[in-house]
Design an enzyme around this catalytic site. Structure first.
Site, short mmCIF file in Angstrom:
data_model
loop_
_atom_site.label_atom_id
_atom_site.label_comp_id
_atom_site.label_asym_id
_atom_site.label_seq_id
_atom_site.Cartn_x
_atom_site.Cartn_y
_atom_site.Cartn_z
N GLU A 127 0.83 -1.19 0.00
CA GLU A 127 0.00 0.00 0.00
C GLU A 127 0.87 1.25 0.00
OE1 GLU A 127 -2.73 -0.31 3.31
OE2 GLU A 127 -2.84 -2.49 3.09
N GLU A 152 -9.76 5.62 2.82
CA GLU A 152 -10.12 4.85 4.01
C GLU A 152 -10.02 5.77 5.22
OE1 GLU A 152 -8.69 0.91 6.61
OE2 GLU A 152 -7.62 1.50 4.79
#
Length: 383
Positions: A186, A296
Site C-alpha cells: 500500500e 479509508e
C-alpha cells in the site's frame, strides 16, 4: 511442512520487528551517520544503507540498487515529475551510501504497535471489508479484480483533511494477492495523528504478508522495505497540499514488479525510492490478483456518533475538480510491464451517506481513468 516453515518465519520476524521498533523509539536509528532537522520538526537520521531496518530481517541479505526492468514509459531517473517538497533537505542532504529515515518519538503509537490493524484487502475482500466497516474502518474505493497484475500507477491530489484523535484518513493504492494468505502493498498519503504526532499530511507505505496479523508495518518501522534513495524520506510531510477551489497539488505513485529479481519497486514523483523484496511475501512473491484506489478512514465513534474525520478533501465527489479529492491516470501492468487502462472497474462504498466515490474512463484526457471520492463525515445525513 510449508505451514511449519511459515509459522517459524513469522515468529522470527515478530522478534526482529519488535527489536527494531524498540531501538528506534525516539532515539537515533542504528547506523546513523548524520542527523538533519527540518523547520517543520521532522528529524531525519541519515543511516548507513547496509544498516537500515530491512537488513534485520532474516530473509533479506542483499541489496539491489536499481530495477533490472521498468514499465514501458517509466522515467529511469530522479527528475521531478511534480513539485513535491521535503522540508528537511532544503539546506542539507544525506551523504552517499546512506538513506534518510524519519525519527518517530510518538511512544503511544509504538506501545500499541501490534494491536493496531491499519487496513485489509484480498480476494475475500468484499465480505471482509463489510465486516471491518462495522469495526470502524470505512472505505470508498474502486477496484480492478483480474488474474495477474505486475504493477500499478496513479496520480494523487493531496489534501489535509480534519482527523479526530486516534483516527486516520488516507488516500491510497492497494496491490494485493490473497493466496495462501492476504499479501498487500500500500502507498499514498495519510493524516494519522497518533502515529506521526501531528495533523500534517504524510506520504506513507505499508505491507503485510499474513492478513495483517504478525508481519508488516508502516514505512520503515520494521524490517521489510529496502530503501535505496538518499533524497526521499518516507513518512515525512507532503507540502504543499491542495486548497478548496484553488490549486491542486499532486504526487505520482508507481509500484511495479522487477521481473528478474521478483522485487516490487516503488517510484514516487520521479524518485525511485526502493523496493519490497520478493522474499518477504508468499502470494505477492509471484503476482497480484487485484488493485484498488480510493480512501479509508477509521471511525471510533468517541462521542457516540459518527466521526467528524474527513475523507479526501472533506467533500463529496459531486463537487468535482478543485473541490473533491481525486486519483487520476489509473494504470495497471501485465507481465510484460506494459501499463494499460484498468479493465472492468467496480466500487465499494461502505457508508455512502458519509463518504462516496464515482469513477470515469477518459483515457485521452489529462484525467484518464480516474476516481473522485471523499466526504465530511458526521453531518445531518451521516450520523
Amino acid at each position: 511442512m510449508l505451514l511449519v516453515v511459515l509459522i517459524a518465519f513469522q515468529s522470527i520476524y515478530h522478534v526482529y520487528g519488535n527489536e527494531t521498533i524498540n531501538k528506534s523509539l525516539g532515539l537515533e536509528h542504528k547506523g546513523t551517520i548524520k542527523t538533519i532537522e527540518g523547520d517543520n520538526g521532522d528529524i531525519i537520521d541519515c543511516v548507513d544503507i547496509y544498516q537500515q531496518p530491512a537488513f534485520d530481517h532474516p530473509l533479506i541479505n542483499d541489496l539491489q540498487m536499481e530495477p533490472n526492468t521498468y514499465p514501458i514509459g517509466t522515467k529511469m531517473n530522479s527528475t521531478f515529475e511534480f513539485d513535491i517538497r521535503q522540508d528537511w533537505n532544503k539546506n542539507e542532504e544525506c551523504p552517499e551510501e546512506t538513506i534518510p529515515i524519519r525519527r518517530n518519538t510518538n511512544t503511544s503509537y509504538y506501545n500499541d504497535y501490534h494491536k493496531q490493524t491499519f487496513s485489509m484487502m484480498g480476494d475475500q475482500q468484499n465480505q471482509n471489508i463489510l465486516q471491518r466497516s462495522s469495526g470502524g474502518h470505512e472505505y470508498a474505493m474502486a477496484f480492478d479484480e483480474g488474474s495477474s497484475y505486475y504493477g500499478t500507477q496513479a496520480v494523487f491530489n493531496v489534501w489535509n483533511p480534519h482527523v479526530e484523535r486516534n483516527e486516520f484518513s488516507s488516500s491510497q493504492v492497494w496491490i494485493t494477492s490473497s493466496s495462501p494468505s492476504i499479501n498487500t502493498i500500500e502507498a499514498g498519503w495519510i493524516v494519522y495523528p497518533s502515529k506521526f504526532g501531528d495533523t500534517h499530511t504524510h506520504f506513507f507505505i505499508y505491507w503485510t504478508a499474513d492478513n495483517y496479523q504478525r508481519t508488516g508495518c508502516f514505512d520503515l518501522d520494521c524490517p521489510g522495505f529496502v530503501q535505496t534513495n538518499r533524497h526521499y524520506a518516507i513518512g515525512t510531510t507532503i507540502s504543499p497540499f491542495s486548497t478548496y477551489g484553488g490549486n491542486s497539488q499532486e504526487i505520482s505513485v508507481n509500484i511495479f514488479k522487477d521481473i528478474p529479481s521478483g522485487n516490487w519497486w516503488l517510484q514516487v514523483s520521479g524518485y525511485m525510492v526502493g523496493y519490497w523484496p520478493k522474499s518477504i511475501f508468499t502470494g505477492l512473491a509471484d503476482h497480484a490478483t487485484d488493485v484498488k484506489w480510493g480512501g479509508e478512514i477509521l471511525n471510533s465513534r468517541t462521542r457516540g456518533q459518527h466521526t467528524t474525520t474527513q475523507m479526501g478533501s472533506g467533500h463529496f465527489f459531486g463537487e468535482g475538480y478543485r473541490k473533491s479529492s481525486f486519483i487520476r491516470q489509473l494504470k495497471v501492468a501485465d507481465a510484460g510491464l506494459f501499463p494499460r487502462e484498468p479493465g472492468y472497474l467496480s466500487k465499494i462504498v461502505t457508508t455512502p451517506s458519509c463518504y462516496n466515490l464515482n469513477f470515469w474512463k477518459n483515457p485521452r484526457t489529462m484525467m484518464g481513468t480516474h476516481v473522485y471520492f471523499g466526504g465530511p463525515g458526521f453531518s445531518s445525513i451521516c450520523k
